[in-house]
Design an enzyme around this catalytic site. Sequence first.
Site, mmCIF file in Angstrom:
data_model
loop_
_atom_site.group_PDB
_atom_site.id
_atom_site.type_symbol
_atom_site.label_atom_id
_atom_site.label_comp_id
_atom_site.label_asym_id
_atom_site.label_seq_id
_atom_site.Cartn_x
_atom_site.Cartn_y
_atom_site.Cartn_z
ATOM 1 C CG MET A 168 2.028 68.306 42.765
ATOM 2 S SD MET A 168 2.692 69.843 42.186
ATOM 3 C CE MET A 168 1.255 70.570 41.510
ATOM 4 C CB CYS A 169 6.149 65.302 38.700
ATOM 5 S SG CYS A 169 4.496 65.724 38.230
ATOM 6 N N GLY A 170 8.661 64.875 39.705
ATOM 7 C CA GLY A 170 10.073 65.165 39.532
ATOM 8 C C GLY A 170 10.405 65.106 38.052
#
Lengths: 445, 302, 238
Positions: free
Chosen positions: B1-3
């Site tokens: 999960m991330c940006g």
Amino acid sequence: MATFDTQHPWALRESYLFPRPVIAEIQRAAREGIYDIRGFGAKRRLPHFDDLLFLGASISRYPLEGYRERCDTDVVLGTRFARRPLELAIPVTIAGMSFGALSAPAKEALGRGASEVGTCTTTGDGGMTPEEREHSKLLVYQLLPSRYGMNPDDLRKADAIEVVVGQGAKPGGGGMLLGHKISDRVAEMRDLPKGIDQRSACRHPDWTGPDDLEIKIGELRELTDWDKPVFVKIGATRTYYDVQLAVKAGADAIVLDGMQGGTAATQDVFIEHVGIPTLPAVRLAVDALQELDMHRRVQLIVSGGIRTGADVAKALALGADAVSIGTAALIAMGDNSPELDEEYRKIGSAAGFYDDWQAGRDPAGISTQDDDLAARFDPVVGGRRIANYLRVLTLEAQTLARACGKSHVHNLEPEDLVALTIEAAAMARVPLAGTDWIPGIDGSE
Amino acid sequence: MCGIVGLFAKSADIEESLGEHLAAMLSQMSDRGPDSAGVAVYREPAPTGSSKLTLFSADPLYDWDALCTDLAKAFGGAPEASVRASHAVVVVDAEASDAESWVRATHPELRVMSAGRAIEIYKETGRPEEFVRQFALGDFRGTHALGHTRMATESRVTTEGSHPFSTGLDLCLVHNGSLSNHNRLRERLRREGITFQTDNDTEVAAGYLAWRLRAGASLEEALEGCLDDLDGFYTFLVGTVDGFAVLRDSIACKPAVLAETDEWVAMASEWRAIAVLPGAAEAHAWEPAPAVVYAWERAKVA
Amino acid sequence: MAVEAVETAVEVVDLAVTPLRDLNGRLHSLAGGASGPRRWRIVNPNGAHAVACGTDAEIEIDIEGHVGYYCAGMNKLATVRVHGNAGPGLAENIVSGTVVVDGNASQSVAATGRGGLVVVHGDASARCGISMKGVDIVVRGSVGHLSAFMAQTGRLVVCGDAGDGLGDSIYEARLYVRGEVAGLGADCVEKELRDEHVTELRELLERAGIDGVEPSAFRRYGSARRLYNFHVDQAGEY
């Protein structure tokens, strides 16, 4: 007339693949065109705490005397961020079960019993009832995908918040309540038309994934001025990653529900075939926490098949901070009691077999919304039963802990255990009794 | 999960300050991804007949000059290493695929982060703010860039597990989400000759794109193929030598915002990463629809 | 005299220097009719999350700039205006009061909202009004896919277009869309727009401060109520 099985034993050979229960289920499916929905947890045999044994004291270790030599049982949940963590007298809590799934007096009884003994109860997929808040000294408020009844006033009245990602009976599934249990009161609390079959979402409506969960937990803290611990509840599947992600997302405590965890209503195939048993799940969760140096700093509450003080002690020995009971609590209050056998038979079941909690016809008045049935259940008596049962769980755990030389149940450790089977040894990572062997660990044999 | 962040320059001004803007965008996404950060910058294309490699060494005292000497011996010319922290960019007098194979064969201690004519990939564990500083991201000029901040889900936090992933020349992919059929797909792609360095789901998606492009599909066709062949939740941002594309899966739960002005096109997981760009307040902003490929291309690199 | 001055003055909070916790703490302290500033202006929000969440007071809050996730989450009584864009979960679970966004709003606007009014002057993206439980939502622009998913009660008004899967698994909420609907979700059907609906629309648009939009130009959508109880013949819908 001679019976079949004395004259022709070979003629009555039952199939392992298609025994009578499977035949009955296939034919029911063919008649009705819908999957079998039931309550209760997994009924099939799975590796569990029964496959582990404690190594009591003898010459190399010394036990504690009962009563005089203290074996403490207190636990604090939510020490990581909350201003007011939950202080419990015993390491056993009451798991989330909804008003809707359970009758109002049943919820009240859980609150009374838990409060008497100094532990907490948990709301469920329907919101907080005034009775439960009134009768529970400590109440954990669940935030579920459905958000039925969710509101900031109840959030602030709670003592802790539990973000439910999933439960052991149906990891990846959502809540379910069938029409005959959607009474007027339930319908109003859930903002639903009366009598419909409630379909619940399986994902949260405003966040998906641990990156968003971190932001959501941040909002919950802001809403409640950082007062209350925020728990994250998961059904046991990819437990190692899930626990690490929950920690990274900011959880104060993790509630881990193994596949044996009960439910009020879901598909039988979901209950029996999804998720991993509680035994390996605990081990994975503790590994994940230890790797992040968060064991005992983010507390671990384990549920799914906790029945006796032995289960409690073993879960703690494997590294849990506390356990939670659901099915066992209902049984303690009278579910499946032999006195009700005749009543169960009238509705197609029998005492010891009843799992149609979704139908809402429970003669014990526990898993029903019918006013007449619910009226049979005395919440004061029920409360006393819960308190008694919780005391027994605690006393049993203390007895075992003292026998292992522990002055606090948290000092139980994996080295106090051995396994009876290879599976249990591998899953719990404790040696097979009489050997040094832990399957999968190099150098042990 | 991330940006995820991405910036595609339409004006010379933005090309000049590409790195500075990318750094600002990336910093806005650090909360979403505290484990590691990575960028792919497209800049200073190597002349025809030569190519650019970005190489990583875990050894802080690595002798890049010795490597350049070896490269000169193998391919001629006088290649120099442009070093930033643990990474070095070298321009080699050879086609990218040859240069890359040579490095893998003769210098297994190095990791090839990217190969192509314009692309440079830098990625490292640690917080994004630290990454920006370490790699002097603010200095870069270039035509387009992608960035990623990572919160690892099912694989370890390692340098090679960070995004962007490159599985083809001048190609890279960043991903926010979680795939669910990547293990079988990885096996299938291996049989087609794609190699993988990690157990990461994003690397499989990158491999899938490389495979489709190699077989002659356009970037749009390859991305549309994702909708059929990849299962799970994803927002993808893809970079090619002259392009930049965005795709969300058909359920589209993971966030994505796009914005465009006369000077730039930007993409990010949250609006606040775009809000730092000049003229953002007046930009046309929208969220990409599920299962639709959004692509931008610049005039072909000379 | 002094009390009046406090009540009409605007309390300015700069989130570039003031921690969010301080702002929200101060807003929460106004609950239960406690005295304090009735008008607030928040500057430099810079995409912060959970700004002005959990307010429970009849106050006015103006936010100058863009906000991140969950702005005005679980709002009660307050009027919150965002002069910028808003991230996902704007006014999630709102109980009462009004939340207005001048720009665009991201996913899950007013998710599970129980009451009050949420207005978006720009576009709202996917899942606008998901699982709504009584909130009214008015969007001047368009909404994205899966809007009004599992919408229980309340009203959603969209002056622009609606994305695919509108009203999937809808219960009793009422949906009004003026523009194109890319596709309807399971059990969501177009319904007759009668006089009482036109009146309802007019009232909602007026409350939202949106002029120049003709109520009779909308179409109404709602539940066909075929999925309320399971029947094997509908298995294909699931």
